[in-house]
Design an enzyme around this catalytic site. Structure first.
Site, PDB file in Angstrom:
ATOM      1  CB  CYS A  46      -0.895   0.025   1.226  1.00 18.54           C
ATOM      2  SG  CYS A  46      -2.022  -1.352   1.309  1.00 18.54           S
ATOM      3  CG  ASP A 138     -22.201  10.552 -16.057  1.00 16.46           C
ATOM      4  OD1 ASP A 138     -21.249  10.148 -15.342  1.00 16.46           O
ATOM      5  OD2 ASP A 138     -22.593   9.923 -17.051  1.00 16.46           O
TER       6      ASP A 138
END
Ligand code: BEZ
Length: 221
Positions: A46, A138
């Protein structure tokens, strides 16, 4: 069963993050967005991933894409770990250039189907997998990729994918294998030759194939 499908409106969740509490749609505004989860703070893969994401964050900005990370740790842990991430980049004085969502109750991880059943914390509870969601202006989901915790992602590939998503949102084309910006693209199958000739003034070339079917149509967008 998958919870969120391509074309679904991305949930307008509220969450605590390293930049304070956000409502996701307000955070995105009219931008594209990329949300990437990771299993846990202070873990090696990570750290390399977030460091890479930070190094190339200007490339996401150039494309109008807001970045946000997530893991099942607290804001306090995220802030502390962010310093490690930037130090890994030899940029200890700089801030991580994107926020991290604190999903310490795993509410979002459950809602968005992000848990990895093979990676458990010390209490035997699943950690988050490496999910990538790209959200359009959107607020609809344009792409989702799910990697297990043990496989780090390639952020250059995510930029390439965003270039394809943004191009194909504008033009009736599809990008072929290993496409990069500037390469030729394919005319989508639903367009007739006459429509393609009108839409692509740079011309359309069709590759001859043994089947005689004229479906491999290239153009320069
Ligand atoms: C890591 O980020 O290094 C990692 C996290 C969970 C499982 C395996 C690797």
């Amino acid at each position: 069963m998958p919870g969120l499908l391509l074309g679904d409106e991305f949930p307008n969740f509220e969450a605590d993050t390293t930049i304070g509490r956000i409502k996701f749609h307000d955070f995105l505004g009219s931008s594209w967005g990329i949300l990437f989860s990771h299993p846990r703070d202070f873990t090696p893969v990570c750290t390399t991933e977030l460091a890479c994401a930070a190094r190339i964050s200007d490339e996401f900005k150039k494309r109008g894409v807001k970045m946000i990370a997530l893991s099942v740790d607290s804001v306090e842990d995220h802030r502390c770990w962010s310093k490690d991430v930037m130090a890994f980049n030899s940029a200890a004085e700089s801030q991580l250039p994107f926020p991290i969502i604190a999903d310490d109750k795993r509410e979002l991880a459950v809602k968005l189907g992000m848990l990895d059943p093979d990676e458990l914390d010390k209490d035997g509870i699943p950690l988050t997998a490496r999910c990538v969601f790209v959200i359009g202006p959107d607020k609809k989901m344009k792409l989702s990729i799910l990697y297990p915790a043990t496989t780090g992602r390639n952020f250059d590939e995510l930029l390439r994918v965003i270039d394809s998503l943004q191009l194909t949102a504008q033009k009736k084309v599809a990008t072929p294998v290993d496409w990069k910006p500037g390469d030729k693209v394919m005319v989508i199958p639903s367009l007739s030759d006459a429509e393609a000739a009108q839409l692509f003034p740079n011309g359309v070339t069709t590759k001859e194939l043994p089947s005689g079917k004229k479906y491999l149509r290239y153009t320069q967008p």
